[in-house]
Design a protein around this motif. Sequence first.
Motif, mmCIF file in Angstrom:
data_model
loop_
_atom_site.group_PDB
_atom_site.id
_atom_site.type_symbol
_atom_site.label_atom_id
_atom_site.label_comp_id
_atom_site.label_asym_id
_atom_site.label_seq_id
_atom_site.Cartn_x
_atom_site.Cartn_y
_atom_site.Cartn_z
ATOM 1 N N VAL A 74 0.350 -12.477 9.917
ATOM 2 C CA VAL A 74 -1.057 -12.813 9.697
ATOM 3 C C VAL A 74 -1.328 -12.948 8.200
ATOM 4 O O VAL A 74 -2.063 -13.841 7.765
ATOM 5 N N CYS A 75 -0.700 -12.089 7.394
ATOM 6 C CA CYS A 75 -0.849 -12.175 5.930
ATOM 7 C C CYS A 75 -0.355 -13.517 5.406
ATOM 8 O O CYS A 75 -1.000 -14.139 4.560
ATOM 9 N N LEU A 76 0.791 -13.953 5.902
ATOM 10 C CA LEU A 76 1.336 -15.227 5.440
ATOM 11 C C LEU A 76 0.437 -16.390 5.830
ATOM 12 O O LEU A 76 0.195 -17.302 5.032
ATOM 13 N N LEU A 121 1.021 -1.662 7.145
ATOM 14 C CA LEU A 121 1.835 -0.483 6.846
ATOM 15 C C LEU A 121 1.248 0.772 7.483
ATOM 16 O O LEU A 121 1.977 1.630 7.983
ATOM 17 N N TYR A 122 -0.069 0.869 7.444
ATOM 18 C CA TYR A 122 -0.734 2.043 8.016
ATOM 19 C C TYR A 122 -0.506 2.125 9.524
ATOM 20 O O TYR A 122 -0.221 3.194 10.063
ATOM 21 N N LEU A 123 -0.616 0.988 10.211
ATOM 22 C CA LEU A 123 -0.444 0.966 11.664
ATOM 23 C C LEU A 123 1.006 0.810 12.099
ATOM 24 O O LEU A 123 1.313 0.955 13.281
ATOM 25 N N ARG A 124 1.868 0.463 11.137
ATOM 26 C CA ARG A 124 3.279 0.193 11.429
ATOM 27 C C ARG A 124 3.438 -0.935 12.449
ATOM 28 O O ARG A 124 4.205 -0.841 13.394
ATOM 29 N N GLU A 125 2.680 -1.981 12.224
ATOM 30 C CA GLU A 125 2.742 -3.182 13.067
ATOM 31 C C GLU A 125 3.221 -4.337 12.205
ATOM 32 O O GLU A 125 2.525 -4.789 11.307
ATOM 33 N N SER A 126 4.408 -4.838 12.492
ATOM 34 C CA SER A 126 4.994 -5.871 11.642
ATOM 35 C C SER A 126 4.388 -7.250 11.869
ATOM 36 O O SER A 126 4.470 -8.111 10.996
ATOM 37 N N TYR A 127 3.756 -7.489 13.016
ATOM 38 C CA TYR A 127 3.172 -8.803 13.266
ATOM 39 C C TYR A 127 2.010 -9.096 12.314
ATOM 40 O O TYR A 127 1.682 -10.257 12.082
ATOM 41 N N LEU A 128 1.406 -8.071 11.748
ATOM 42 C CA LEU A 128 0.308 -8.287 10.814
ATOM 43 C C LEU A 128 0.786 -8.916 9.501
ATOM 44 O O LEU A 128 -0.006 -9.552 8.802
ATOM 45 N N PHE A 129 2.067 -8.767 9.187
ATOM 46 C CA PHE A 129 2.590 -9.431 7.998
ATOM 47 C C PHE A 129 2.622 -10.945 8.201
ATOM 48 O O PHE A 129 2.447 -11.710 7.255
ATOM 49 N N MET A 180 -7.066 -10.300 -2.323
ATOM 50 C CA MET A 180 -7.295 -8.897 -1.969
ATOM 51 C C MET A 180 -7.332 -8.700 -0.457
ATOM 52 O O MET A 180 -6.916 -7.652 0.047
ATOM 53 N N THR A 181 -7.803 -9.694 0.272
ATOM 54 C CA THR A 181 -7.798 -9.596 1.731
ATOM 55 C C THR A 181 -6.370 -9.590 2.258
ATOM 56 O O THR A 181 -6.049 -8.848 3.194
ATOM 57 N N ILE A 182 -5.513 -10.403 1.673
ATOM 58 C CA ILE A 182 -4.101 -10.405 2.067
ATOM 59 C C ILE A 182 -3.483 -9.037 1.812
ATOM 60 O O ILE A 182 -2.764 -8.488 2.657
ATOM 61 N N THR A 183 -3.785 -8.453 0.654
ATOM 62 C CA THR A 183 -3.274 -7.124 0.330
ATOM 63 C C THR A 183 -3.829 -6.074 1.288
ATOM 64 O O THR A 183 -3.108 -5.171 1.727
ATOM 65 N N GLU A 184 -5.095 -6.216 1.626
ATOM 66 C CA GLU A 184 -5.728 -5.287 2.569
ATOM 67 C C GLU A 184 -5.044 -5.338 3.942
ATOM 68 O O GLU A 184 -4.760 -4.312 4.551
ATOM 69 N N ILE A 185 -4.780 -6.536 4.415
ATOM 70 C CA ILE A 185 -4.113 -6.687 5.709
ATOM 71 C C ILE A 185 -2.700 -6.121 5.655
ATOM 72 O O ILE A 185 -2.240 -5.467 6.604
#
Length: 113
Positions: free
Chosen positions: A67-69, A57-65, A47-52
Motif C-alpha cells: 500500500v505504501c508503494l 511495522l506496528y501491526l506486523r502486516e507486510s501487505y501494508l508495505f 509523511m503519510t507513506i511513512t505513517e503507513i
Amino acid sequence: MYEKIYHGFLLAGMLVLAVLIIFCLLRAVLGPRIADRVVAVNMIGTMTITEIAMFALYLRESYLFDVCLIYAMISFLAVVVLTKIYGGAYQERKIKGTSYLKYEEEDQEVEDL
C-alpha cells in the motif's frame, strides 16, 4: 519488555507524524504562494507513506508495505499534475501580463523604463 518499548516508539512516532501532517495541511490551505502549497502536498504524501509504513511495522502486516508503494506512486503523480497545472497557469498569467508575484511586477516596471 523490548516489545513494549518498540511499540511505544512506533506509537510516539506515528503521533508526531500525525501532528506534522496537520501542520502541513495548514500550510497547504494558507499558502501564501502556490509553490508552498505544492511542497506542502508533497510533504503530506511523504509523511503519510511513512505513517503507513510505521503502522505496518506496528501491526506486523507486510501487505501494508505494498500500500505504501502504491501510495508513493499516486502521491508522485499528484505532485506532477499540480506542478503541470501551476506551470500552465503561470505561463498564462505571464502571457497576459498579469502576475501576482511582486518581484515580477518590479522587473516589468524596470523593463518598461
